[in-house]
Design an enzyme around this catalytic site. Structure first.
Site: not given
Length: 206
Positions: A15, A76, A159-160, A181, A187
């Site tokens: 990340k 977040d 994740g999703y 992406k 993000r």
């Protein structure tokens, strides 16, 4: 020109690398060196008890700034589904319960089982909060809209991503390459806004 060191309140190397790339490509000649929590020896537990993405990001950023005194930012993010009144939202990371083996995707698909295609709209949201000094801070955000699929599709992402279909790209996030992406994600949009703000505080060190 030396890189300006900024702390990213994360312990996830992948990340940190991704965020570094997203920020630096928008700095127009300046460059940052992102330091993770491990790099600055931060091991304290941070209780994210805010009611919004922005509040949780601020809690993390201020906790690390108070400990280090260095410019610090935190993000977040999560998935918000319209038919579920914005859930899982800030609870995205811990949405999967025992009935679904801890899998948030499984719970999401189960809860949307009888929801028609035209009402499966959702969006990914990311808030970034940055603390410059005791008196200066700012917050930016990014949003990417899509549709929740009826089954997981794609092997990439996390994740999703396998259940989030992005209509303009005709793919789920999990079917996209990192490059694809990183051009349109929540993000990526938030990181672009962050770069525009942080550059105002960056001074070239000769």
């Amino acid at each position: 020109m030396k890189k300006t060191k900024i702390i990213f309140a994360s312990g996830n190397p992948g990340k940190i690398k991704e965020m570094g790339y997203l920020i630096n490509k928008n700095l127009n000649g300046f460059e940052t060196e992102l330091l993770g929590l491990k790099d600055v020896g931060f091991t304290d537990e941070i209780i994210e008890n805010g009611g919004t993405f922005e509040e949780n990001a601020e809690i993390k950023a201020r906790a690390v700034f108070d400990k280090t005194g260095m410019i610090c930012f935190a993000d977040d993010s999560g998935l918000c589904v319209d038919d579920l009144n914005g859930a899982p939202g800030i609870y995205s990371a811990r949405y999967g319960g025992k009935a679904d083996g801890g899998d948030g995707n499984a719970r999401l698909l189960r809860e949307l089982k009888d929801v028609p295609d035209n009402k499966r709209t959702a969006y990914f949201y990311c808030a970034i909060y940055c603390v410059i000094d005791k008196n200066t801070s700012f917050c930016v955000s990014g949003k990417c809209s899509g549709i929740i699929t009826r089954e997981k599709t794609g092997e990439g992402g996390f994740g999703y991503d396998p259940v989030f279909y992005y209509p303009p790209g005709k793919k789920t996030f999990a079917e996209m390459t990192d490059e694809e992406k990183n051009k349109i994600s929540h993000r990526a949009i938030a990181a672009e806004q962050f770069a525009k703000e942080i550059v105002k505080y960056m001074i070239e060190i000769k």
